[in-house]
Write a protein that holds these residues in place. Structure first.
Motif, PDB file in Angstrom:
ATOM      1  N   GLU A 153       0.834  -1.211   0.000  1.00  0.00           N
ATOM      2  CA  GLU A 153       0.000   0.000   0.000  1.00  0.00           C
ATOM      3  C   GLU A 153       0.869   1.261   0.000  1.00  0.00           C
TER       4      GLU A 153
ATOM      5  N   HIS B 232       0.953   8.748  -6.088  1.00  0.00           N
ATOM      6  CA  HIS B 232       0.655  10.111  -5.630  1.00  0.00           C
ATOM      7  C   HIS B 232       1.867  11.031  -5.558  1.00  0.00           C
TER       8      HIS B 232
ATOM      9  N   ASN C  58       1.347   4.002  -3.036  1.00  0.00           N
ATOM     10  CA  ASN C  58       1.085   5.422  -2.797  1.00  0.00           C
ATOM     11  C   ASN C  58       2.207   6.305  -3.324  1.00  0.00           C
TER      12      ASN C  58
ATOM     13  N   GLY D  21      -5.906   2.682   1.392  1.00  0.00           N
ATOM     14  CA  GLY D  21      -4.521   2.253   1.545  1.00  0.00           C
ATOM     15  C   GLY D  21      -3.928   2.613   2.896  1.00  0.00           C
TER      16      GLY D  21
HETATM   17 MG    MG Z   1      -3.205   4.189  -1.557  1.00  0.00          MG
END
Ligand code: MG
Ligand code: ATP
Lengths: 115, 177
Positions: free
Chosen positions: B82, B90, B86, B144
């Motif tokens: 997770e 992101h 990310n 997440g």
């Molecule tokens: Mg995530």
């Protein structure tokens, strides 16, 4: 229930049989959201999904997925099937929707995984 | 090297969650961080979903060879994956550093920003800023970070708007359940 019975119930096409379709499947989970699948899978589980990208196969590196059923006629690219083969992960396609597939399997006695 | 959970810069927002019953073990680790037996380092390129997840799989396989129990393995793999996703999804990219000790693992994710403006909000299940490309791959449920919080014995996130993000977690191998 065995994977073979599941293939019959879903009128599925076997893309890769792994080490054989006589494997016992204790439970299933259905989702198109990766984090949802990760959160809810704590035991060996059959995964029903409309996702066909490589991260679905990558998931089986993290959690215990017995086989993947691609629903509503989705088919992965050959390279995705190859990734599954490297891992011995069975892949099955069905034209049925996620709702119908899940309903049929549940009705036939396949329980939902413990969340 | 493993400057675990070191003091934050005062202008950085910090989120810390420790699983109940683990406070003392986490404090002991923070006060006297031991030398890691093994450290692994893997890059996490921005939006590279072909390689994203490989670092987490590698760490899981190593722990498996070391004989860590399957339930702990699952918690490490889910938390690492997770966090790795990310960074890929992101941020502008970063790295994953895993430090393995005889009885625990400490994993640190550093990225190049743009940071998290409101960490409390990011922790809320269902909150997501994932873009269309990321959602198409099946990410963006906003689960997440809550998933890491649930699976790790300790989670710390430090970030600021327009700055970098650091996320680190600890998982002990002896499950107390
Ligand atoms: Mg995530
Ligand atoms: N490394 C990071 N850098 C910048 N923002 C981040 C980072 N990690 C998380 N975020 C922010 O926190 C939000 C919530 O993250 P979380 O992992 O819970 O959900 P998600 O990634 O959006 O969806 P999911 O993880 O369910 O696929 C993200 O949408 C993003 O806005």
């Amino acid at each position: 229930m065995t994977l073979q019975e599941i293939v019959e119930i879903l009128e599925g096409e076997v893309l890769f049989a792994g080490s054989g379709l006589d494997v016992e499947v204790p439970c299933a989970f259905a989702s198109d959201l990766i984090s949802d699948i990760l959160m809810c899978t704590k035991e060996p589980t059959l995964l029903l999904t409309g996702l066909t990208n490589n991260q679905v196969i990558r998931l089986s590196d993290m959690i215990d997925i017995i086989a993947v059923i691609f629903v509503r006629g989705k088919r992965p690219l050959d390279e995705i099937t190859e990734m599954a083969m490297e891992r011995g992960l069975p892949l099955i396609c069905t034209d049925l929707t996620m709702y119908r597939s899940s309903g049929l399997l549940y009705g036939a006695g396949l329980r939902s995984c413990k969340i | 090297m493993a400057r675990a959970f070191a003091a934050a810069r005062s202008d950085m927002a910090e989120y810390l969650h420790i699983q109940s019953g683990r406070e003392q073990a986490v404090r002991d680790f923070i006060e006297k961080p031991p030398e890691a037996d093994v450290s692994l380092d893997s890059p996490i390129p921005e939006k590279d979903f072909n390689s994203a997840g490989k670092g987490s799989a590698e760490v899981k396989n190593l722990l498996k060879r070391l004989g860590v129990n399957p339930e702990v393995l699952r918690r490490v793999a889910v938390s690492a994956y997770e966090a790795e996703i990310n960074v890929a999804a992101h941020s502008q990219g970063g790295e994953m550093l895993s430090h393995i000790y005889p009885d625990m693992i400490h994993v640190v994710f550093n990225d190049e920003g743009p940071g998290i403006a409101d960490i409390e909000q990011a922790m809320v299940p269902g909150y997501s800023t994932a873009d269309e490309m990321v959602r198409e791959l099946g990410f963006g449920a906003g689960l997440g970070l809550p998933n890491i919080k649930k699976n790790a014995d300790a989670l710390r996130i430090r970030s600021e708007a327009n700055g970098k993000t650091q996320l680190e977690f600890l998982i002990f191998f002896n499950s107390d359940e």
